[in-house]
Motif scaffolding. Structure first.
Motif, PDB file in Angstrom:
ATOM      1  N   ASN A  87       0.876  -1.162   0.000  1.00  9.59           N
ATOM      2  CA  ASN A  87       0.000   0.000   0.000  1.00  9.59           C
ATOM      3  C   ASN A  87       0.914   1.212   0.000  1.00  9.59           C
ATOM      4  O   ASN A  87       1.699   1.395   0.925  1.00  9.59           O
ATOM      5  CB  ASN A  87      -0.856  -0.029   1.267  1.00  9.59           C
ATOM      6  N   TYR A  88       0.825   2.035  -1.034  1.00  4.01           N
ATOM      7  CA  TYR A  88       1.860   3.066  -1.155  1.00  4.01           C
ATOM      8  C   TYR A  88       1.782   4.133  -0.078  1.00  4.01           C
ATOM      9  O   TYR A  88       2.651   4.976   0.037  1.00  4.01           O
ATOM     10  CB  TYR A  88       1.911   3.674  -2.558  1.00  4.01           C
ATOM     11  N   MET A  89       0.730   4.095   0.725  1.00  2.00           N
ATOM     12  CA  MET A  89       0.700   5.054   1.828  1.00  2.00           C
ATOM     13  C   MET A  89       1.388   4.513   3.073  1.00  2.00           C
ATOM     14  O   MET A  89       1.651   5.252   4.011  1.00  2.00           O
ATOM     15  CB  MET A  89      -0.737   5.427   2.142  1.00  2.00           C
ATOM     16  N   VAL A  90       1.656   3.230   3.083  1.00  2.00           N
ATOM     17  CA  VAL A  90       2.290   2.628   4.254  1.00  2.00           C
ATOM     18  C   VAL A  90       3.770   2.421   3.943  1.00  2.00           C
ATOM     19  O   VAL A  90       4.122   1.666   3.050  1.00  2.00           O
ATOM     20  CB  VAL A  90       1.622   1.283   4.613  1.00  2.00           C
TER      21      VAL A  90
ATOM     22  N   ASP B  36      -0.911   4.859   8.539  1.00  2.00           N
ATOM     23  CA  ASP B  36      -1.058   3.494   8.060  1.00  2.00           C
ATOM     24  C   ASP B  36      -2.507   3.038   8.144  1.00  2.00           C
ATOM     25  O   ASP B  36      -2.987   2.311   7.294  1.00  2.00           O
ATOM     26  CB  ASP B  36      -0.168   2.546   8.873  1.00  2.00           C
ATOM     27  N   SER B  96      -4.764   3.006  -3.119  1.00  3.62           N
ATOM     28  CA  SER B  96      -3.360   3.008  -2.718  1.00  3.62           C
ATOM     29  C   SER B  96      -2.756   1.608  -2.736  1.00  3.62           C
ATOM     30  O   SER B  96      -1.554   1.446  -2.610  1.00  3.62           O
ATOM     31  CB  SER B  96      -3.203   3.620  -1.333  1.00  3.62           C
ATOM     32  N   ARG B  97      -3.589   0.577  -2.911  1.00  2.00           N
ATOM     33  CA  ARG B  97      -3.055  -0.787  -3.006  1.00  2.00           C
ATOM     34  C   ARG B  97      -2.894  -1.250  -4.442  1.00  2.00           C
ATOM     35  O   ARG B  97      -2.484  -2.386  -4.682  1.00  2.00           O
ATOM     36  CB  ARG B  97      -3.986  -1.759  -2.277  1.00  2.00           C
TER      37      ARG B  97
END
Lengths: 105, 152
Positions: A87-90, B36, B96-97
Protein backbone atom coordinates in the motif's frame (compact mmCIF):
# COMPACT_ATOMS: atom_id res chain seq x y z
CA UNK A 1 13.69 9.99 7.33
CA UNK A 2 15.28 13.35 8.14
CA UNK A 3 14.03 13.12 11.72
CA UNK A 4 15.80 9.82 12.31
CA UNK A 5 18.97 11.00 10.58
CA UNK A 6 21.04 11.00 13.77
CA UNK A 7 20.04 7.51 14.84
CA UNK A 8 20.62 6.21 11.32
CA UNK A 9 24.02 7.86 11.21
CA UNK A 10 24.89 6.39 14.60
CA UNK A 11 24.02 2.98 13.19
CA UNK A 12 26.35 3.63 10.24
CA UNK A 13 23.51 3.86 7.73
CA UNK A 14 23.83 6.18 4.76
CA UNK A 15 20.36 7.12 3.58
CA UNK A 16 19.85 7.63 -0.15
CA UNK A 17 16.58 8.53 -1.85
CA UNK A 18 15.81 7.76 -5.51
CA UNK A 19 12.97 8.99 -7.71
CA UNK A 20 12.31 10.10 -11.28
CA UNK A 21 12.48 13.76 -10.25
CA UNK A 22 15.22 15.76 -11.96
CA UNK A 23 18.24 16.91 -9.92
CA UNK A 24 16.78 20.44 -9.97
CA UNK A 25 13.40 19.31 -8.62
CA UNK A 26 15.09 17.23 -5.94
CA UNK A 27 17.35 20.13 -4.99
CA UNK A 28 14.30 22.34 -4.55
CA UNK A 29 12.57 19.69 -2.46
CA UNK A 30 15.68 19.24 -0.30
CA UNK A 31 16.00 22.98 0.23
CA UNK A 32 12.36 23.44 1.10
CA UNK A 33 12.29 20.53 3.49
CA UNK A 34 15.83 20.86 4.82
CA UNK A 35 16.82 17.35 3.72
CA UNK A 36 20.48 16.50 4.04
CA UNK A 37 20.52 12.91 2.78
CA UNK A 38 21.64 12.12 -0.77
CA UNK A 39 18.88 12.38 -3.36
CA UNK A 40 19.49 10.70 -6.71
CA UNK A 41 17.64 11.34 -9.93
CA UNK A 42 16.50 8.52 -12.23
CA UNK A 43 14.50 10.52 -14.82
CA UNK A 44 14.04 7.63 -17.26
CA UNK A 45 13.33 5.09 -14.50
CA UNK A 46 16.26 2.93 -15.67
CA UNK A 47 17.48 1.99 -12.20
CA UNK A 48 13.89 1.72 -10.98
CA UNK A 49 13.42 -0.79 -13.85
CA UNK A 50 16.59 -2.66 -12.86
CA UNK A 51 15.18 -3.04 -9.33
CA UNK A 52 11.78 -4.07 -10.80
CA UNK A 53 9.98 -1.23 -9.05
CA UNK A 54 8.24 0.45 -11.99
CA UNK A 55 4.72 1.64 -11.36
CA UNK A 56 3.84 2.20 -15.01
CA UNK A 57 1.91 5.32 -15.90
CA UNK A 58 1.22 6.29 -12.30
CA UNK A 59 3.09 9.59 -12.40
CA UNK A 60 2.25 13.02 -13.70
CA UNK A 61 0.90 12.82 -17.29
CA UNK A 62 1.25 9.05 -17.32
CA UNK A 63 4.96 8.88 -16.57
CA UNK A 64 6.47 5.71 -15.13
CA UNK A 65 7.43 6.22 -11.51
CA UNK A 66 8.83 4.07 -8.72
CA UNK A 67 6.61 2.16 -6.34
CA UNK A 68 7.81 2.90 -2.82
CA UNK A 69 10.46 0.45 -1.63
CA UNK A 70 13.37 0.37 0.78
CA UNK A 71 16.55 -1.72 0.62
CA UNK A 72 19.29 -1.98 3.20
CA UNK A 73 22.58 -2.93 1.57
CA UNK A 74 25.75 -3.89 3.43
CA UNK A 75 29.24 -2.78 2.44
CA UNK A 76 29.76 -5.90 0.28
CA UNK A 77 26.76 -4.81 -1.82
CA UNK A 78 24.48 -7.57 -0.49
CA UNK A 79 20.85 -6.82 0.24
CA UNK A 80 20.22 -7.40 3.96
CA UNK A 81 16.67 -6.11 4.37
CA UNK A 82 13.86 -5.26 1.96
CA UNK A 83 10.53 -3.53 2.38
CA UNK A 84 8.14 -3.67 -0.57
CA UNK A 85 4.92 -2.11 0.57
CA UNK A 86 1.54 -3.40 -0.58
CA UNK A 87 0.00 0.00 0.00
CA UNK A 88 1.86 3.07 -1.16
CA UNK A 89 0.70 5.05 1.83
CA UNK A 90 2.29 2.63 4.25
CA UNK A 91 6.06 3.03 4.41
CA UNK A 92 8.84 1.51 6.44
CA UNK A 93 9.34 2.94 9.91
CA UNK A 94 12.81 4.07 10.96
CA UNK A 95 12.71 1.53 13.82
CA UNK A 96 12.47 -1.32 11.32
CA UNK A 97 15.49 -0.02 9.44
CA UNK A 98 17.51 0.46 12.63
CA UNK A 99 16.63 -3.05 13.78
CA UNK A 100 17.89 -4.47 10.48
CA UNK A 101 20.97 -2.25 10.55
CA UNK A 102 21.98 -3.59 13.96
CA UNK A 103 22.89 -6.97 12.47
CA UNK A 104 25.30 -5.39 9.98
CA UNK A 105 28.81 -5.07 11.30
CA UNK B 1 -37.23 18.74 18.58
CA UNK B 2 -38.43 21.66 16.48
CA UNK B 3 -37.92 20.61 12.87
CA UNK B 4 -38.65 24.05 11.46
CA UNK B 5 -35.47 25.49 12.89
CA UNK B 6 -32.09 25.66 11.24
CA UNK B 7 -31.00 22.13 10.31
CA UNK B 8 -27.72 22.18 12.22
CA UNK B 9 -26.99 18.41 12.19
CA UNK B 10 -26.86 18.48 8.40
CA UNK B 11 -24.41 21.35 8.21
CA UNK B 12 -22.25 20.18 11.08
CA UNK B 13 -22.22 16.79 9.36
CA UNK B 14 -20.94 18.43 6.18
CA UNK B 15 -18.28 20.41 8.05
CA UNK B 16 -17.12 17.31 9.93
CA UNK B 17 -16.92 15.37 6.67
CA UNK B 18 -14.64 18.01 5.16
CA UNK B 19 -12.65 18.27 8.39
CA UNK B 20 -12.25 14.49 8.45
CA UNK B 21 -10.83 14.47 4.94
CA UNK B 22 -8.54 17.47 5.12
CA UNK B 23 -7.24 16.74 8.61
CA UNK B 24 -5.87 13.50 7.19
CA UNK B 25 -3.86 15.35 4.57
CA UNK B 26 -2.77 18.12 6.92
CA UNK B 27 -2.22 16.33 10.23
CA UNK B 28 -2.73 12.59 10.42
CA UNK B 29 -0.64 11.65 7.42
CA UNK B 30 2.44 12.82 9.33
CA UNK B 31 1.82 10.50 12.27
CA UNK B 32 2.70 6.89 11.37
CA UNK B 33 -0.02 5.39 13.60
CA UNK B 34 -2.77 7.35 11.86
CA UNK B 35 -1.23 7.26 8.40
CA UNK B 36 -1.06 3.49 8.06
CA UNK B 37 -4.62 3.15 9.28
CA UNK B 38 -6.63 6.40 9.53
CA UNK B 39 -8.78 5.40 12.52
CA UNK B 40 -9.11 9.00 13.72
CA UNK B 41 -10.56 10.05 10.38
CA UNK B 42 -12.92 7.09 10.26
CA UNK B 43 -14.16 8.09 13.71
CA UNK B 44 -14.79 11.65 12.51
CA UNK B 45 -16.63 10.28 9.47
CA UNK B 46 -18.75 8.05 11.69
CA UNK B 47 -19.88 11.03 13.77
CA UNK B 48 -20.44 13.00 10.54
CA UNK B 49 -22.57 10.18 9.09
CA UNK B 50 -24.76 10.03 12.20
CA UNK B 51 -25.29 13.80 12.08
CA UNK B 52 -26.05 13.63 8.36
CA UNK B 53 -28.71 10.98 8.93
CA UNK B 54 -30.32 13.12 11.62
CA UNK B 55 -30.05 16.07 9.23
CA UNK B 56 -31.70 14.13 6.39
CA UNK B 57 -34.62 13.18 8.62
CA UNK B 58 -35.01 16.81 9.65
CA UNK B 59 -34.66 18.15 6.14
CA UNK B 60 -37.34 15.80 4.84
CA UNK B 61 -39.79 16.49 7.69
CA UNK B 62 -43.07 17.78 6.26
CA UNK B 63 -43.38 20.49 8.91
CA UNK B 64 -40.53 22.50 7.44
CA UNK B 65 -41.25 26.03 6.27
CA UNK B 66 -40.11 25.53 2.66
CA UNK B 67 -40.33 21.74 2.25
CA UNK B 68 -39.24 21.52 -1.39
CA UNK B 69 -36.20 23.74 -0.99
CA UNK B 70 -35.31 21.97 2.21
CA UNK B 71 -35.43 18.59 0.50
CA UNK B 72 -33.24 19.74 -2.38
CA UNK B 73 -30.62 21.33 -0.12
CA UNK B 74 -30.63 18.35 2.23
CA UNK B 75 -30.20 15.90 -0.64
CA UNK B 76 -27.34 17.85 -2.18
CA UNK B 77 -25.45 18.30 1.08
CA UNK B 78 -25.94 14.67 2.10
CA UNK B 79 -25.01 13.35 -1.34
CA UNK B 80 -21.86 15.45 -1.46
CA UNK B 81 -20.83 14.42 2.05
CA UNK B 82 -21.33 10.72 1.48
CA UNK B 83 -19.56 10.89 -1.88
CA UNK B 84 -16.66 12.64 -0.16
CA UNK B 85 -16.45 9.97 2.54
CA UNK B 86 -16.67 7.22 -0.08
CA UNK B 87 -13.89 8.81 -2.13
CA UNK B 88 -11.69 9.10 0.94
CA UNK B 89 -12.20 5.46 1.88
CA UNK B 90 -11.64 4.39 -1.70
CA UNK B 91 -8.35 6.28 -2.04
CA UNK B 92 -6.99 5.15 1.30
CA UNK B 93 -8.05 1.51 1.26
CA UNK B 94 -8.37 0.54 -2.40
CA UNK B 95 -6.56 2.88 -4.75
CA UNK B 96 -3.36 3.01 -2.72
CA UNK B 97 -3.06 -0.79 -3.01
CA UNK B 98 -3.11 -0.78 -6.79
CA UNK B 99 0.57 -1.47 -7.10
CA UNK B 100 2.02 -3.68 -9.79
CA UNK B 101 3.59 -6.87 -8.46
CA UNK B 102 7.34 -6.73 -8.08
CA UNK B 103 8.76 -10.23 -8.33
CA UNK B 104 12.12 -9.25 -9.74
CA UNK B 105 13.15 -6.85 -6.97
CA UNK B 106 16.42 -7.86 -5.29
CA UNK B 107 15.85 -10.30 -2.42
CA UNK B 108 17.67 -10.51 0.90
CA UNK B 109 21.01 -12.19 0.27
CA UNK B 110 21.25 -11.09 -3.35
CA UNK B 111 23.70 -8.54 -4.70
CA UNK B 112 22.09 -5.14 -5.16
CA UNK B 113 22.26 -4.14 -8.85
CA UNK B 114 24.94 -1.52 -9.47
CA UNK B 115 23.87 1.89 -10.77
CA UNK B 116 25.15 5.38 -11.43
CA UNK B 117 22.79 8.34 -11.07
CA UNK B 118 23.09 12.10 -10.73
CA UNK B 119 22.69 13.72 -7.34
CA UNK B 120 21.16 17.17 -6.76
CA UNK B 121 24.39 18.89 -7.77
CA UNK B 122 24.52 16.97 -11.05
CA UNK B 123 27.43 14.78 -9.92
CA UNK B 124 27.43 11.10 -10.99
CA UNK B 125 27.14 8.82 -7.96
CA UNK B 126 27.41 5.02 -8.08
CA UNK B 127 26.21 2.46 -5.56
CA UNK B 128 29.83 1.34 -5.03
CA UNK B 129 30.73 4.92 -4.18
CA UNK B 130 27.82 5.21 -1.77
CA UNK B 131 28.92 2.03 -0.01
CA UNK B 132 32.55 3.02 0.32
CA UNK B 133 32.81 6.82 0.49
CA UNK B 134 33.15 7.93 4.11
CA UNK B 135 30.42 9.97 5.81
CA UNK B 136 32.04 12.46 8.20
CA UNK B 137 35.30 10.51 8.19
CA UNK B 138 33.96 6.96 8.70
CA UNK B 139 32.85 4.63 5.91
CA UNK B 140 29.17 3.66 6.22
CA UNK B 141 28.28 0.16 7.40
CA UNK B 142 25.28 0.07 5.13
CA UNK B 143 23.32 2.07 2.59
CA UNK B 144 19.56 2.51 2.83
CA UNK B 145 18.06 2.92 -0.63
CA UNK B 146 14.66 4.57 -0.50
CA UNK B 147 12.71 4.53 -3.76
CA UNK B 148 9.86 7.03 -3.72
CA UNK B 149 7.16 8.19 -6.07
CA UNK B 150 8.49 11.67 -6.61
CA UNK B 151 7.42 15.14 -5.59
CA UNK B 152 4.52 15.87 -7.94
Amino acid sequence: MEKSRDSLKAAGVRAVAISIDSPEESRKLAQEQGYTFTILSDPNAEVIQRYDLVHAGAGESGKDIARPAEFLIDSSGTVRWVNLTENYMVRARPEQVLEAAKSIK
Amino acid sequence: MDVRRFNWPLWVGLLLTLAGGFSFLLVFVWIPATRDFPWANLLIFLVAAVLLFVGIRRGFASARRRPTLSKIVTSLVALFSFAFIALFIFSVFVFSRWLPPSTGAPHVGQKAPEFTLKDTTGRDVSLTQLLSEPVDGTPPKSVLLVFYRGYW
